[in-house]
Design an enzyme around this catalytic site. Structure first.
Site, PDB file in Angstrom:
ATOM      1  N   THR A  84      38.534  39.478  33.752  1.00  0.00           N
ATOM      2  CA  THR A  84      39.013  38.112  33.579  1.00  0.00           C
ATOM      3  C   THR A  84      39.675  38.042  32.218  1.00  0.00           C
ATOM      4  O   THR A  84      39.021  38.190  31.187  1.00  0.00           O
ATOM      5  CB  THR A  84      37.860  37.098  33.673  1.00  0.00           C
ATOM      6  OG1 THR A  84      37.266  37.206  34.968  1.00  0.00           O
ATOM      7  CG2 THR A  84      38.371  35.671  33.464  1.00  0.00           C
ATOM      8  N   LYS A 132      33.795  33.447  26.900  1.00  0.00           N
ATOM      9  CA  LYS A 132      35.161  33.973  26.812  1.00  0.00           C
ATOM     10  C   LYS A 132      36.050  33.384  27.898  1.00  0.00           C
ATOM     11  O   LYS A 132      37.159  32.910  27.633  1.00  0.00           O
ATOM     12  CB  LYS A 132      35.121  35.501  26.896  1.00  0.00           C
ATOM     13  CG  LYS A 132      36.485  36.182  26.886  1.00  0.00           C
ATOM     14  CD  LYS A 132      36.970  36.561  28.290  1.00  0.00           C
ATOM     15  CE  LYS A 132      36.097  37.623  28.930  1.00  0.00           C
ATOM     16  NZ  LYS A 132      36.620  38.062  30.260  1.00  0.00           N
ATOM     17  N   LYS A 156      41.475  32.718  38.787  1.00  0.00           N
ATOM     18  CA  LYS A 156      40.132  32.951  38.237  1.00  0.00           C
ATOM     19  C   LYS A 156      39.742  31.830  37.277  1.00  0.00           C
ATOM     20  O   LYS A 156      38.568  31.452  37.192  1.00  0.00           O
ATOM     21  CB  LYS A 156      40.078  34.294  37.520  1.00  0.00           C
ATOM     22  CG  LYS A 156      38.685  34.676  36.977  1.00  0.00           C
ATOM     23  CD  LYS A 156      37.629  34.746  38.087  1.00  0.00           C
ATOM     24  CE  LYS A 156      36.214  34.978  37.542  1.00  0.00           C
ATOM     25  NZ  LYS A 156      36.012  36.325  36.984  1.00  0.00           N
TER      26      LYS A 156
END
Length: 291
Positions: free
Chosen positions: A101, A244, A176
């Site tokens: 990701t 993150k 995502k």
């Protein structure tokens, strides 16, 4: 479409998910060259027949399909674009699939640099955590050229069961972000519900029996709420990594002029837990905020 007998897969990144993914490719009969910064993490794979690559560069010279799932966008940049990276050292007609990701803009940059060398690049982040990786049931969201997606689809089918081509380079990463935004607020709801069940004197396991198959049902409720109840906060997905991901999503939303209050709240709660020393716990440790 790539012929299986002519395919050698390079796999870079053997963390909680990557190790299981590489194992499934080996079981499917593919030759797999692996590299991770800590060789000990690869030992069980080497015992199962994987080949060790000493660097991203070596993997790039030995494989014609390279899959990466590393930690942060900075790691992705190093693996793909660094002096010893996959793009500078890869062969023409290699397929590279980044399943980390990462940022949509970096996915586009990698795609453009790869194209200059005749390398086919896809961004294909995944969802499903350690369980999905182990069982080969990941959701995979793919950006890049449609014909490249179709060429590697048999390989992706080994890793996942819900594989969707989303569009041009960067589209997988944007998808995502949608996934992580939905998870972020959902995890707050699951954690609050379990905390409420305990504080009200209910048996939380019985509560789950009632609510997990109704309108409140979700993957997080079915798979992570039981871990909360057990006090199992081992990582299927690290808090430091969800921070993150949410930080990327919030930055992308802000760049589009979009408010994301649920995402912002979840990010603040997870950051508070990280400050308490929970950054290496699983995302279900959000429950600890209410303990």
């Amino acid at each position: 479409m790539l012929k299986k007998e002519q395919t050698v897969i390079g796999f870079i990144g053997l963390g909680v998910m990557g190790k299981s993914m590489a194992t499934n490719l080996l079981k499917a009969g593919y030759p797999v060259v692996v590299f991770t910064r800590t060789k000990a993490k690869a030992q069980s794979l080497l015992e199962e027949g994987a080949i060790w690559g000493s660097s991203s560069k070596e993997v790039a010279t030995k494989a014609n399909v390279i899959i990466t799932i590393v930690g942060y966008p900075s790691d992705v940049r190093e693996v793909y674009l660094g002096d010893h990276g996959v793009i500078p050292n890869g062969n023409r007609d290699t397929y590279v699939i980044d399943m980390t990701t990462s940022t949509p803009s970096l996915a586009v940059e990698i795609y453009e640099e790869a194209k200059k060398k005749g390398i086919h690049a896809l961004d294909a982040p995944v969802s499903g955590g350690d369980i999905g990786a182990r069982e080969g049931k990941l959701s995979i969201m793919v950006g890049g050229d449609k014909e490249d997606f179709e060429a590697v689809l048999p390989i992706l089918n080994v890793l996942g069961t819900n594989i969707v081509y989303q569009g041009k380079a960067g589209a997988g990463q944007h998808t995502k972000m949608c996934n992580q935004i939905a998870i972020a607020s959902g995890m707050i709801g699951v954690s609050e519900a379990m905390a409420y069940a305990v504080k009200s004197g209910l048996d939380p396991e019985n509560v789950l029996k009632s609510i997990s198959s109704g309108a409140a049902g979700s993957w997080s409720l079915s798979n992570l709420a039981p871990k909360m109840i057990e006090g199992n906060f081992e990582p299927g997905f690290f808090i430091k990594h969800i921070i993150k991901d949410m930080s990327i999503a919030l930055k992308e939303a802000e760049s589009m002029g979009m408010e994301a209050p649920g995402l912002a709240l979840a990010l603040s709660l997870y950051k508070e837990l990280a400050e308490r020393g929970e950054e290496n716990s699983g995302t279900q440790a959000l429950y600890k905020y209410w303990q």
